[in-house]
Motif scaffolding. Sequence first.
Motif, PDB file in Angstrom:
ATOM      1  N   ALA A   1       1.468  -1.338   4.121  1.00 26.37           N
ATOM      2  CA  ALA A   1       0.829  -2.607   4.485  1.00 26.37           C
ATOM      3  C   ALA A   1       0.650  -3.482   3.243  1.00 26.37           C
ATOM      4  O   ALA A   1       0.505  -2.978   2.127  1.00 26.37           O
TER       5      ALA A   1
ATOM      6  N   CYS B   1       0.831  -1.197   0.000  1.00 20.92           N
ATOM      7  CA  CYS B   1       0.000   0.000   0.000  1.00 20.92           C
ATOM      8  C   CYS B   1       0.874   1.259   0.000  1.00 20.92           C
ATOM      9  O   CYS B   1       1.905   1.332   0.687  1.00 20.92           O
TER      10      CYS B   1
ATOM     11  N   HIS C   1      -5.989   1.127   6.642  1.00 24.76           N
ATOM     12  CA  HIS C   1      -6.769   2.367   6.742  1.00 24.76           C
ATOM     13  C   HIS C   1      -7.705   2.550   5.556  1.00 24.76           C
ATOM     14  O   HIS C   1      -8.182   3.660   5.306  1.00 24.76           O
TER      15      HIS C   1
ATOM     16  N   TRP D   1      -7.346   2.567   2.199  1.00 23.04           N
ATOM     17  CA  TRP D   1      -7.074   3.151   0.891  1.00 23.04           C
ATOM     18  C   TRP D   1      -7.528   2.124  -0.146  1.00 23.04           C
ATOM     19  O   TRP D   1      -7.299   0.912   0.030  1.00 23.04           O
TER      20      TRP D   1
ATOM     21  N   HIS E   1       0.203   4.105   1.231  1.00 24.43           N
ATOM     22  CA  HIS E   1       0.069   4.931   2.431  1.00 24.43           C
ATOM     23  C   HIS E   1       1.237   4.684   3.376  1.00 24.43           C
ATOM     24  O   HIS E   1       2.119   5.532   3.514  1.00 24.43           O
ATOM     25  N   ARG E   2       1.289   3.483   3.992  1.00 27.34           N
ATOM     26  CA  ARG E   2       2.395   3.208   4.907  1.00 27.34           C
ATOM     27  C   ARG E   2       2.964   1.807   4.729  1.00 27.34           C
ATOM     28  O   ARG E   2       3.663   1.303   5.605  1.00 27.34           O
TER      29      ARG E   2
ATOM     30  N   CYS F   1      -7.037  -1.630   1.179  1.00 26.76           N
ATOM     31  CA  CYS F   1      -6.011  -1.935   2.177  1.00 26.76           C
ATOM     32  C   CYS F   1      -6.691  -2.189   3.532  1.00 26.76           C
ATOM     33  O   CYS F   1      -7.529  -1.389   3.970  1.00 26.76           O
TER      34      CYS F   1
HETATM   35 FE1  FES Z   1      -2.706   0.966   3.627  1.00 29.10          FE
HETATM   36 FE2  FES Z   1      -2.750   2.706   5.579  1.00 29.10          FE
HETATM   37  S1  FES Z   1      -1.186   1.289   5.111  1.00 29.10           S
HETATM   38  S2  FES Z   1      -4.235   2.360   4.102  1.00 29.10           S
END
Ligand code: FES
Length: 411
Positions: free
Chosen positions: A97, A92, A115, A117, A94-95, A112
């Motif tokens: 995952a 992902c 969070h 996404w 974002h961070r 994801c």
């Molecule tokens: Fe995927 Fe936050 S790590 S939405």
Amino acid sequence: MAAESIVATDLTDRNSLAFLGTGPVRADRYFSPEYFALEREAIFRRMWLNVGREFELPNPGDFMVRQIEICNASVLIVRGSDGQIRAFHNVCSHRGAMLAGAPSGHTPAFVCPYHQWTYALDGTLRGIPDERNFWGLEKSKCSLTPVSIASHAGFLFINLDPVPAQTLVEFLGAAASLLAALQIDEYTDFFEFGDEIEANWKTIADNFQETYHVSSLHKKSLVGRITGPQNPFGRPLAFEFYGYHRRMTLWGNLAYKPSPVEGLAYRFGTGLTQAKTLMKSPESGAAKIVRDPSEALDVYLIFPNLQMLIGAGSCVIQQFWPISADRTRFVGRQYAPRAANAGQRFSQEYSFSATRDITAEDWPMIQSTHRGAKSGAREYFHFHSQEALCRHLYNSVESVVNTCGGTAAMK
Ligand code: FES
């Protein structure tokens, strides 16, 4: 290493294989963490790796995930709404995952689990919960990270190099026509088996590309099928070398007498090591080659880690996915045409079980060999002429590693 095809058919003459080298080979290539790191960078991060067959993703939204442990990579392969198959890092934006948790499935979009996404099947970022509270986030730059993917003859390959040095067809070279000539499109039933093995990936590959051990290790399963009074060590009929790729044609004992149950299975299908007439002419793509009935199986190795055993009515695929210098994830799959009746299903199950049992006979010896090699007791090992493909793999790996900067620091 020369890229042209080299065929050795008179294997009773060991000198026909001397061009591969005849001297001892270094033992540390089979356990050294330093050499493993070189293999990672030179081979697995740069070369095309088979990840499956196109038929495994028949519909838009079908996906599968492949773990490439040696590169710490998880790759998501998905058929998009436009029918195109794409590959992405399963990460992902974002961070970081892991996006898809299941090894395969069907989905209209990837959400994801951390969070939420949300990504479209083409990797585009579509949805961000509470998006307005990020600062200057450029959504268009947060699509999934693509991985190069290409297909040849229905075989899907990925390449973790963002800019592969070769196309898939260039990489396959003359072996591309071999894959194209396989008549296995209708082989859509499969049985999968596998495990993590305490051995180097090349030690496992070597086991399945030499028949020198058959007369001692497979007394209950293969002796009499691919060995016989006129060929007690199961010497293959031919070795063919296509750059880093290769093919071996195994000899089959026409006098082999199957057991009653085995004979029953053969009545409704074909035997694991029975002769075959499966190959198309690589030139015309159509005419069947009339095979010598003493030819039992063709064993292909597409460098670095795809091995295929093609026999009558079945195709066994073995893959060796390195985890560390000492550990490998083995994946075995046996494909067959869809069974049309109970007899054919029985025949298939018999064949699947036989493949699994024969493979299981090898594991203790493979692990024992790795433990012995790793002890460092021997600096060099020795290849018999019948182990020519093991030497070819050794040479291929050494060549690629040296081309990419090499082993100079290890010597
Ligand atoms: Fe995927 Fe936050 S790590 S939405």
